[in-house]
Scaffold this motif. Structure first.
Motif, PDB file in Angstrom:
ATOM      1  N   UNK A   1     -11.054  35.859  41.579  1.00 14.79           N
ATOM      2  CA  UNK A   1     -10.082  34.773  41.658  1.00 14.79           C
ATOM      3  C   UNK A   1      -8.915  35.123  40.732  1.00 14.79           C
ATOM      4  N   UNK A   2      -7.852  34.351  40.831  1.00 14.24           N
ATOM      5  CA  UNK A   2      -6.669  34.584  40.001  1.00 14.24           C
ATOM      6  C   UNK A   2      -6.416  33.342  39.161  1.00 14.24           C
ATOM      7  N   UNK A   3      -6.331  33.520  37.854  1.00 17.33           N
ATOM      8  CA  UNK A   3      -6.023  32.434  36.935  1.00 17.33           C
ATOM      9  C   UNK A   3      -4.506  32.390  36.763  1.00 17.33           C
ATOM     10  N   UNK A   4      -3.880  31.441  37.438  1.00 17.69           N
ATOM     11  CA  UNK A   4      -2.411  31.356  37.432  1.00 17.69           C
ATOM     12  C   UNK A   4      -2.014  29.917  37.159  1.00 17.69           C
ATOM     13  N   UNK A   5      -1.171  29.709  36.176  1.00 15.69           N
ATOM     14  CA  UNK A   5      -0.693  28.377  35.828  1.00 15.69           C
ATOM     15  C   UNK A   5       0.776  28.291  36.229  1.00 15.69           C
ATOM     16  N   UNK A   6       1.083  27.465  37.208  1.00 21.58           N
ATOM     17  CA  UNK A   6       2.454  27.376  37.710  1.00 21.58           C
ATOM     18  C   UNK A   6       3.411  26.765  36.676  1.00 21.58           C
ATOM     19  N   UNK A   7       2.876  26.123  35.656  1.00 24.66           N
ATOM     20  CA  UNK A   7       3.724  25.544  34.610  1.00 24.66           C
ATOM     21  C   UNK A   7       4.092  26.557  33.534  1.00 24.66           C
ATOM     22  N   UNK A   8       3.446  27.706  33.535  1.00 21.47           N
ATOM     23  CA  UNK A   8       3.714  28.757  32.549  1.00 21.47           C
ATOM     24  C   UNK A   8       4.936  29.573  32.977  1.00 21.47           C
ATOM     25  N   UNK A   9       5.752  29.969  32.014  1.00 22.92           N
ATOM     26  CA  UNK A   9       6.907  30.816  32.296  1.00 22.92           C
ATOM     27  C   UNK A   9       6.487  32.275  32.111  1.00 22.92           C
ATOM     28  N   UNK A  10       6.110  32.925  33.199  1.00 30.92           N
ATOM     29  CA  UNK A  10       5.631  34.302  33.143  1.00 30.92           C
ATOM     30  C   UNK A  10       6.770  35.325  33.147  1.00 30.92           C
ATOM     31  N   UNK A  11       7.911  34.955  33.643  1.00 28.07           N
ATOM     32  CA  UNK A  11       9.030  35.892  33.747  1.00 28.07           C
ATOM     33  C   UNK A  11       9.074  36.529  35.130  1.00 28.07           C
ATOM     34  N   UNK A  12      10.254  37.009  35.489  1.00 25.54           N
ATOM     35  CA  UNK A  12      10.463  37.518  36.850  1.00 25.54           C
ATOM     36  C   UNK A  12       9.660  38.790  37.119  1.00 25.54           C
ATOM     37  N   UNK A  13       9.465  39.658  36.122  1.00 24.56           N
ATOM     38  CA  UNK A  13       8.708  40.896  36.351  1.00 24.56           C
ATOM     39  C   UNK A  13       7.269  40.593  36.763  1.00 24.56           C
ATOM     40  N   UNK A  14       6.656  39.677  36.027  1.00 24.64           N
ATOM     41  CA  UNK A  14       5.286  39.310  36.353  1.00 24.64           C
ATOM     42  C   UNK A  14       5.213  38.639  37.718  1.00 24.64           C
ATOM     43  N   UNK A  15       6.110  37.683  37.961  1.00 25.59           N
ATOM     44  CA  UNK A  15       6.114  36.957  39.235  1.00 25.59           C
ATOM     45  C   UNK A  15       6.312  37.934  40.403  1.00 25.59           C
ATOM     46  N   UNK A  16       7.194  38.901  40.220  1.00 27.97           N
ATOM     47  CA  UNK A  16       7.445  39.904  41.256  1.00 27.97           C
ATOM     48  C   UNK A  16       6.196  40.741  41.518  1.00 27.97           C
ATOM     49  N   UNK A  17       5.574  41.230  40.449  1.00 28.28           N
ATOM     50  CA  UNK A  17       4.375  42.066  40.619  1.00 28.28           C
ATOM     51  C   UNK A  17       3.241  41.281  41.282  1.00 28.28           C
ATOM     52  N   UNK A  18       3.075  40.020  40.905  1.00 27.83           N
ATOM     53  CA  UNK A  18       2.028  39.202  41.520  1.00 27.83           C
ATOM     54  C   UNK A  18       2.315  38.981  43.001  1.00 27.83           C
ATOM     55  N   UNK A  19       3.550  38.661  43.329  1.00 25.26           N
ATOM     56  CA  UNK A  19       3.925  38.463  44.729  1.00 25.26           C
ATOM     57  C   UNK A  19       3.678  39.735  45.543  1.00 25.26           C
ATOM     58  N   UNK A  20       3.997  40.861  44.944  1.00 21.49           N
ATOM     59  CA  UNK A  20       3.804  42.129  45.648  1.00 21.49           C
ATOM     60  C   UNK A  20       2.325  42.494  45.790  1.00 21.49           C
TER      61      UNK A  20
END
Length: 138
Positions: free
Chosen positions: A97-116
């Motif tokens: 599973x993936x532990x992801x908190x949508x309220x956390x500010x992960x930054x664009x690099x992390x968000x991009x890598x996760x989306x990819x």
């Protein structure tokens, strides 16, 4: 008397060969958790060696996305991914599973890598993710 001893020995042998009713708890709770590096940036480590190739050669560049767009897509995709994991669907592809908190500010690099990661899983394994943009489906 000898017959009774032989009968007891055969019974013990048969019972020792019988399958055990005790089921081992082999299912561990695997979970992907974002971690911060020494610079304070969030990291996502993908162990598949083809993922880096996918990022450099196939995936759209990070400049094509905004952080808000990626965050909204990732929130939906993580929910979809975790529902597949907990329901047992696609066990050969989804192993954690993936532990992801949508309220956390992960930054664009992390968000991009996760989306990819989701785009990569669809590219490599053919797993259709409903939250992926049609432009990212190849």
């Amino acid at each position: 008397m000898k017959k009774i001893i032989y009968l007891i020995m055969i019974s013990l042998f048969v019972m020792s060969c019988a399958p055990q009713n005790k089921i081992a708890d082999t299912k561990e709770n695997h979970e992907i958790k974002p971690t911060k590096n020494d610079d304070g940036e969030w990291e996502l480590d993908v162990l598949d060696t083809q993922y880096d190739y996918f990022l450099t050669a196939i995936a759209k560049p990070m400049s094509m996305y905004s952080e808000n767009y990626l965050k909204s897509r990732n929130t939906f995709l993580v929910t979809e991914w975790n529902s597949y994991y907990f329901s047992g669907r696609y066990r050969n592809v989804i192993e954690s599973s993936i532990d992801y908190n949508s309220n956390e500010n992960y930054g664009i690099k992390f968000e991009y890598r996760l989306y990819q990661v989701f785009a990569y899983v669809q590219w490599k394994y053919g797993l259709k993710m409903n939250g992926l943009s049609q432009a990212d489906i190849r």
